[in-house]
Design a protein around this motif. Structure first.
Motif, PDB file in Angstrom:
ATOM      1  N   VAL A  51       1.223   2.199   5.954  1.00 47.83           N
ATOM      2  CA  VAL A  51       2.155   2.501   7.111  1.00 47.83           C
ATOM      3  C   VAL A  51       3.589   1.897   7.039  1.00 47.83           C
ATOM      4  CG1 VAL A  51       0.379   2.970   8.970  1.00 47.83           C
ATOM      5  CG2 VAL A  51       1.203   0.585   8.506  1.00 47.83           C
ATOM      6  N   LEU A  52       4.623   2.104   7.661  1.00 48.45           N
ATOM      7  CA  LEU A  52       5.791   1.396   7.407  1.00 48.45           C
ATOM      8  C   LEU A  52       5.827  -0.031   7.861  1.00 48.45           C
ATOM      9  CD1 LEU A  52       8.097   4.578   8.787  1.00 48.45           C
ATOM     10  CD2 LEU A  52       6.613   4.375   6.636  1.00 48.45           C
ATOM     11  N   GLN A  53       6.653  -0.718   7.119  1.00 52.43           N
ATOM     12  CA  GLN A  53       7.511  -2.152   7.649  1.00 52.43           C
ATOM     13  C   GLN A  53       8.539  -1.616   8.569  1.00 52.43           C
ATOM     14  OE1 GLN A  53       7.124  -5.444   5.052  1.00 52.43           O
ATOM     15  NE2 GLN A  53       6.726  -4.290   3.288  1.00 52.43           N
ATOM     16  N   TRP A  54       8.802  -2.860   9.229  1.00 49.99           N
ATOM     17  CA  TRP A  54      10.057  -3.067  10.239  1.00 49.99           C
ATOM     18  C   TRP A  54      11.345  -2.287   9.669  1.00 49.99           C
ATOM     19  CZ3 TRP A  54      14.288  -6.088   8.945  1.00 49.99           C
ATOM     20  CH2 TRP A  54      13.981  -6.918   7.795  1.00 49.99           C
ATOM     21  N   LEU A  83       1.031  -1.226  -0.088  1.00 56.00           N
ATOM     22  CA  LEU A  83       0.065   0.007   0.156  1.00 56.00           C
ATOM     23  C   LEU A  83       0.958   1.142   0.058  1.00 56.00           C
ATOM     24  CD1 LEU A  83      -2.769  -1.073   2.637  1.00 56.00           C
ATOM     25  CD2 LEU A  83      -3.101  -1.074   0.139  1.00 56.00           C
ATOM     26  N   THR A  84       0.474   2.020  -0.775  1.00 61.09           N
ATOM     27  CA  THR A  84       1.575   3.503  -0.906  1.00 61.09           C
ATOM     28  C   THR A  84       0.684   4.766  -0.873  1.00 61.09           C
ATOM     29  OG1 THR A  84       1.192   3.231  -3.264  1.00 61.09           O
ATOM     30  CG2 THR A  84       3.047   2.202  -2.454  1.00 61.09           C
ATOM     31  N   ALA A  85      -0.618   4.874  -0.774  1.00 61.36           N
ATOM     32  CA  ALA A  85      -1.470   5.815  -0.544  1.00 61.36           C
ATOM     33  C   ALA A  85      -2.907   5.420   0.509  1.00 61.36           C
ATOM     34  CB  ALA A  85      -1.862   6.152  -1.958  1.00 61.36           C
ATOM     35  N   PRO A  86      -3.293   6.398   1.027  1.00 56.36           N
ATOM     36  CA  PRO A  86      -4.573   6.014   1.732  1.00 56.36           C
ATOM     37  C   PRO A  86      -5.847   5.560   0.745  1.00 56.36           C
ATOM     38  CG  PRO A  86      -3.444   8.244   2.542  1.00 56.36           C
ATOM     39  CD  PRO A  86      -2.895   7.837   1.228  1.00 56.36           C
ATOM     40  N   LEU A  87      -6.524   4.705   1.315  1.00 55.21           N
ATOM     41  CA  LEU A  87      -7.695   4.311   0.631  1.00 55.21           C
ATOM     42  C   LEU A  87      -8.971   4.485   1.194  1.00 55.21           C
ATOM     43  CD1 LEU A  87      -6.357   0.719  -0.475  1.00 55.21           C
ATOM     44  CD2 LEU A  87      -6.218   2.761  -1.780  1.00 55.21           C
ATOM     45  N   LEU A  88      -9.934   5.384   0.478  1.00 57.23           N
ATOM     46  CA  LEU A  88     -11.185   5.577   1.144  1.00 57.23           C
ATOM     47  C   LEU A  88     -12.262   5.079   0.404  1.00 57.23           C
ATOM     48  CD1 LEU A  88     -12.538   7.506   3.326  1.00 57.23           C
ATOM     49  CD2 LEU A  88     -12.732   9.265   1.687  1.00 57.23           C
ATOM     50  N   ARG A  89     -13.540   4.359   0.897  1.00 59.44           N
ATOM     51  CA  ARG A  89     -14.378   3.843   0.251  1.00 59.44           C
ATOM     52  C   ARG A  89     -15.322   5.074  -0.173  1.00 59.44           C
ATOM     53  NH1 ARG A  89     -15.144  -1.527   0.087  1.00 59.44           N
ATOM     54  NH2 ARG A  89     -13.792  -1.853   1.820  1.00 59.44           N
ATOM     55  N   GLY A  90     -15.590   4.712  -1.590  1.00 57.89           N
ATOM     56  CA  GLY A  90     -16.577   5.834  -2.012  1.00 57.89           C
ATOM     57  C   GLY A  90     -17.896   5.371  -2.003  1.00 57.89           C
ATOM     58  N   PRO A 131       7.235   6.298  -0.992  1.00 58.08           N
ATOM     59  CA  PRO A 131       6.644   7.843  -0.812  1.00 58.08           C
ATOM     60  C   PRO A 131       5.406   8.107  -0.162  1.00 58.08           C
ATOM     61  CG  PRO A 131       7.766   7.563  -2.903  1.00 58.08           C
ATOM     62  CD  PRO A 131       7.423   6.210  -2.440  1.00 58.08           C
ATOM     63  N   GLY A 132       4.533   7.044  -0.254  1.00 60.29           N
ATOM     64  CA  GLY A 132       3.077   7.626   0.228  1.00 60.29           C
ATOM     65  C   GLY A 132       2.714   6.862   1.495  1.00 60.29           C
ATOM     66  N   ALA A 133       3.689   5.966   2.117  1.00 62.56           N
ATOM     67  CA  ALA A 133       3.461   5.316   3.504  1.00 62.56           C
ATOM     68  C   ALA A 133       3.922   6.452   4.470  1.00 62.56           C
ATOM     69  CB  ALA A 133       4.368   3.986   3.413  1.00 62.56           C
ATOM     70  N   ASP A 179     -19.408   4.211  -4.448  1.00 57.44           N
ATOM     71  CA  ASP A 179     -19.864   3.044  -5.208  1.00 57.44           C
ATOM     72  C   ASP A 179     -19.239   1.671  -4.473  1.00 57.44           C
ATOM     73  OD1 ASP A 179     -17.007   3.501  -5.023  1.00 57.44           O
ATOM     74  OD2 ASP A 179     -16.811   3.341  -7.359  1.00 57.44           O
ATOM     75  N   GLY A 180     -18.947   2.008  -3.224  1.00 60.53           N
ATOM     76  CA  GLY A 180     -18.601   0.999  -2.409  1.00 60.53           C
ATOM     77  C   GLY A 180     -16.924   0.360  -2.656  1.00 60.53           C
ATOM     78  N   GLU A 181     -16.163   1.025  -3.526  1.00 61.18           N
ATOM     79  CA  GLU A 181     -15.036   0.632  -4.075  1.00 61.18           C
ATOM     80  C   GLU A 181     -13.907   1.809  -3.172  1.00 61.18           C
ATOM     81  OE1 GLU A 181     -14.066  -1.945  -5.567  1.00 61.18           O
ATOM     82  OE2 GLU A 181     -16.136  -2.299  -6.069  1.00 61.18           O
ATOM     83  N   LEU A 182     -13.062   0.768  -2.602  1.00 63.02           N
ATOM     84  CA  LEU A 182     -11.637   1.904  -2.199  1.00 63.02           C
ATOM     85  C   LEU A 182     -10.847   2.488  -3.188  1.00 63.02           C
ATOM     86  CD1 LEU A 182     -10.567  -0.924   0.571  1.00 63.02           C
ATOM     87  CD2 LEU A 182     -11.357   1.293   1.126  1.00 63.02           C
ATOM     88  N   ALA A 183     -10.444   3.802  -2.833  1.00 66.77           N
ATOM     89  CA  ALA A 183      -9.939   4.343  -3.962  1.00 66.77           C
ATOM     90  C   ALA A 183      -8.820   5.543  -3.259  1.00 66.77           C
ATOM     91  CB  ALA A 183     -10.774   5.259  -4.662  1.00 66.77           C
ATOM     92  N   GLU A 184      -7.828   5.585  -4.015  1.00 74.24           N
ATOM     93  CA  GLU A 184      -6.576   6.423  -3.471  1.00 74.24           C
ATOM     94  C   GLU A 184      -7.080   8.007  -3.187  1.00 74.24           C
ATOM     95  OE1 GLU A 184      -3.053   6.281  -5.671  1.00 74.24           O
ATOM     96  OE2 GLU A 184      -2.982   4.204  -5.178  1.00 74.24           O
ATOM     97  N   VAL A 185      -6.738   8.663  -1.924  1.00 73.99           N
ATOM     98  CA  VAL A 185      -7.108   9.877  -1.403  1.00 73.99           C
ATOM     99  C   VAL A 185      -5.940  10.505  -1.108  1.00 73.99           C
ATOM    100  CG1 VAL A 185      -9.840   9.547  -1.307  1.00 73.99           C
ATOM    101  CG2 VAL A 185      -7.892   9.360   0.578  1.00 73.99           C
ATOM    102  N   PRO A 186      -5.606  11.581  -1.100  1.00 75.01           N
ATOM    103  CA  PRO A 186      -4.385  12.435  -0.391  1.00 75.01           C
ATOM    104  C   PRO A 186      -4.664  12.178   1.055  1.00 75.01           C
ATOM    105  CG  PRO A 186      -5.578  14.091  -1.807  1.00 75.01           C
ATOM    106  CD  PRO A 186      -6.608  12.930  -1.692  1.00 75.01           C
ATOM    107  N   TRP A 187      -3.297  12.474   1.626  1.00 76.51           N
ATOM    108  CA  TRP A 187      -3.517  12.042   3.474  1.00 76.51           C
ATOM    109  C   TRP A 187      -4.202  13.024   4.196  1.00 76.51           C
ATOM    110  CZ3 TRP A 187      -2.050   8.414   6.511  1.00 76.51           C
ATOM    111  CH2 TRP A 187      -1.331   7.466   6.140  1.00 76.51           C
TER     112      TRP A 187
END
Length: 741
Positions: free
Chosen positions: A445-448, A57-64, A473-475, A66-74
């Motif tokens: 979010v970040l990995q270890w 995952l590289t960007a926040p996902l917000l459910r719209g 860059p997006g995490a 239409d029921g789908e998760l789509a990228e949005v700004p932080w």
């Protein structure tokens, strides 16, 4: 530049070096360290493969709409999250917002998450997945010894062990480098393993290595009472130690008198002579003898009493609080120890302080810059928190951090239904886990290897986790997320995004507590010196706790009488909230669950690691050939398991390593293969709130390959981006948003 760090998986926290030089996956090398001595297991060797995984995952996902998760700004994601938190609080009160954490979070993140819940949200509704791991052993250690630290001694002390009793633990598969510390005990024929399966660890007792006791699942408490009976009856107890360092012996003895070996054999199936042999092995010499417990005996509705019985046995033998012997429990999750010390648990504040203690509240509130009366009281443990999702008086808005309860929690089907009933669900993860598929908002979010912080391993040693590679860059770091949310919510106090600043605050908040980290400075960590808590400022660390005195006010350990509530096939007479469902009924088998070498926890990471997934691509049901023949089940054939909580499907794997009355299923798989669709949450341990993971009555039926039930079902709706490679994509279920509205 190679970076010295530690493995992200189990609590052994094996040392490794990451070298990001060159193209592709960073190189992994084992690093010499006391716990692993340069060795790594398969998961450790492949851990870096996930850093550049294409499903990251590289960007926040917000459910719209239409029921789908789509990228949005932080900014959009955090504004929406803050809005939903405020709306839930306004409509239903502060406890309508809940937080569910994880034992993989760094100490800094676990600490600030507890602070965020209580200060920024004002909620008492916080708990974490460690409730399903260490809680029974912790409760037992606190009431018997006055202190909970997984291993009260360095793991290297086991190198000189001559006798080790391992109860419900399979380190040969769950933490393979640990087995090196058992070599002397095995060489001297002193390894005693208690497990209903002949696991890789149990096989170490073969060829003169020791004794394997193979009890009926759910009878570990009776087995331990039987061992203690032999120790007392045969004059093997250390009476001088008991007089000097314990209290409660006279109250303990009557309960042991009822469990002579022949009676224990009738209940547990363990031959009386093997029980006597094991007890005498444990008593052959005090120095060099250890009693170690694991989840197999702790993840029960009587798990605290069973762990207590193990401590009682160790005390009768005179083992705890001495150099060269002792009792301990093998922590499972990577930061399972530190994760429970600093505020993720519903009833705790940093430093392992009780949230109901006025002095503790005053100390922590002063560090946080708030009034003690503004801190909420104790919340509810994980099972109760999850049971109330979306209900009147329960949590309406939930933030999940570093956990995948759709796979890892008991009664997983009910957990899914609860998530769908929420007004708003936020999941912070680095992959679209099965829980994230239900979310209204997913935060990357970040990995270890991309973060800075500390973790605490199974022996209470605090370790540095260093940033070795740059994150996508997006995490974002969870500390940054909490700081941004706290600002949006107008929270009092400070919420720093800097791990060093949070670590400094953690030191001050933990000062004077049982888990005192105040003397563990960055300079000390950077020096490589071993840092064991408690480590007060101006003092030294404590690699071996309880040597001079136990944690109770009088300095003595307490022998706590315990008794089995349901021996053999008898019904449990306890109250329904703590009653184990009937086992061993005609027509049923007893399901026990556990880990495989190749996978870890809910499998969110390891099911995405190509070599691990190819070795173990699906769940397999271990079943005895005679049992399978009686049910018409062939090796490799699909089988449906049914329990009161739900159903699951797995392919049969015939093996004489499991008892004929028992079946085993790993808990790493999702959808229709999810073992925790079978485990129940209706009853919990009265002390630890641990549900019953390790003994569930199930019925089995073979399935034809074309039977609809042979295909995994009941998972959340998943599009191509959320599909896990190597797993069938199940049929869709009603849209999560539709169900919530």
């Amino acid at each position: 530049m190679p970076t010295a760090t530690h493995c992200p998986y189990c609590a052994l926290q094996c040392a490794m070096t990451l070298d990001p030089a060159g193209p592709g996956t960073p190189g992994v090398a084992g690093r010499d360290f006391p716990t692993n001595r340069g060795g790594l297991c398969r998961k450790g060797w492949t851990s870096a493969e996930l850093l550049g995984h294409p499903e990251r995952l590289t960007a926040p996902l917000l459910r719209g709409p239409d029921g789908e998760l789509a990228e949005v700004p932080w900014a959009t994601a955090l504004d929406r999250m803050a809005h939903e938190f405020r709306a839930a609080r306004a409509a239903h009160g502060p406890d309508a917002v809940g937080v569910f954490g994880g034992g993989s979070l760094t100490n800094e993140k676990a600490y600030q998450l507890g602070k965020f819940a209580r200060v920024a949200l004002g909620t008492s509704r916080i708990d974490y997945n460690g409730r399903f791991c260490m809680s029974s052993a912790a409760a037992a250690a606190n009431r018997s010894l006055g202190l909970d630290r997984g291993l009260p001694f360095p793991v290297t002390d086991l190198d000189d062990a001559r006798t080790v009793l391992l109860l419900g633990a399979n380190p040969a598969e769950t933490m393979p480098p640990f087995v090196r510390h058992l070599e002397r005990a095995r060489a001297e024929g002193g390894l005693v393993v208690v497990d209903p399966r002949r696991t890789a660890t149990a096989r170490l007792t073969e060829e003169g290595g020791g004794v394997h006791l193979q009890p009926v699942p759910g009878t570990d408490l009776v087995l331990l009472l039987g061992l203690a009976h032999v120790v007392v009856h045969d004059g093997l107890a250390d009476r001088g130690y008991l007089a000097r360092r314990t209290r409660g012996l006279e109250a303990l003895l009557p309960g042991l008198a009822a469990w002579w070996p022949e009676r224990v054999e009738q209940v547990t199936g363990v031959p009386a002579e093997r029980l006597r042999r094991a007890a005498h092995l444990l008593a052959r010499r005090r120095e060099g003898t250890y009693v170690l417990t694991g989840r197999g005996v702790e993840q029960h509705v009587d798990g605290t009493d069973t762990a207590t019985a193990a401590i009682n046995l160790a005390l009768l033998l005179g083992l705890p609080g001495r150099t060269g012997s002792g009792w301990g429990t093998l922590t499972g999750q990577g930061n399972g120890q530190g994760g429970r010390e600093h505020g993720q648990k519903a009833d705790q504040l940093p430093g392992y302080r009780s949230i109901t203690d006025p002095a503790a509240r005053a100390h922590v509130a002063a560090v946080w810059g708030v009034a003690p009366e503004d801190l909420p009281g104790p919340g509810v443990p994980a099972v109760e928190l999850l049971r109330g999702l979306g209900t009147e008086g329960g949590v309406r808005c939930l933030w999940v951090n570093g956990s995948n309860p759709v796979v890892g929690a008991p009664d997983a089907g009910a957990v899914e239904r609860g998530l769908r009933a929420l007004d708003f669900l936020v999941v912070a993860d680095f992959f679209r886990s099965e829980t994230a598929e239900h979310a209204d908002l997913v935060l990357p979010v970040l990995q270890w290897a991309e973060e800075e912080g500390t973790v605490t391993n199974l022996e209470g040693r605090v370790l540095r986790r260093r940033r070795a590679v740059d994150p996508p860059p997006g995490a974002r770091d969870e500390l940054w997320i909490m700081a941004e949310l706290a600002r949006r919510l107008g929270a009092p106090g400070t919420f720093s995004p800097d791990p060093a600043a949070v670590r400094d605050e953690l030191r001050r908040a933990s000062a004077g507590g049982r888990a005192d980290y105040s003397g563990i400075t960055d300079e000390l960590l950077d020096s490589g010196a071993p840092c064991y808590w408690p480590h007060p400022a101006g003092g030294t660390g404590t690699p071996r706790v309880l040597l001079d005195r136990f944690g109770h006010d009088d300095g003595r350990a307490v022998l706590v009488p315990v008794r089995p509530r349901a021996a053999g096939r008898a019904a449990d007479p306890g109250p329904p909230a703590h009653r184990r469902p009937a086992l061993h009924r005609p027509g049923t088998l007893t399901l026990t669950t556990g880990r495989w070498l190749e996978h870890y926890q809910s499998g969110t990471q390891t099911r995405r690691t190509a070599s691990l997934r190819s070795d173990r691509p699906e769940a397999r049901l271990q079943i005895h050939p005679a049992t399978a023949a009686g049910l018409g089940i062939d090796d490799g054939a699909p089988v449906e398991l049914t329990a009161p909580a739900g159903t699951a499907v797995a392919r049969a794997q015939l093996s004489t390593d499991v008892r004929p009355d028992t079946v085993f299923l790993p808990f790493h798989f999702a959808g229709g293969q999810c073992a925790n669709r079978l485990t129940g949450a209706a009853a919990v341990d009265p002390s630890s709130a641990m549900p019953e993971f390790k003994a569930t009555a199930v019925t089995l039926r073979p399935l034809a390959p074309d039977d609809d039930a042979a295909r995994p079902a009941g998972s959340p709706r998943r599009g191509p981006a959320g599909a896990v490679p190597g797993e069938p994509v199940p049929a869709p279920v009603p849209d999560a948003q539709e169900a919530r509205r």
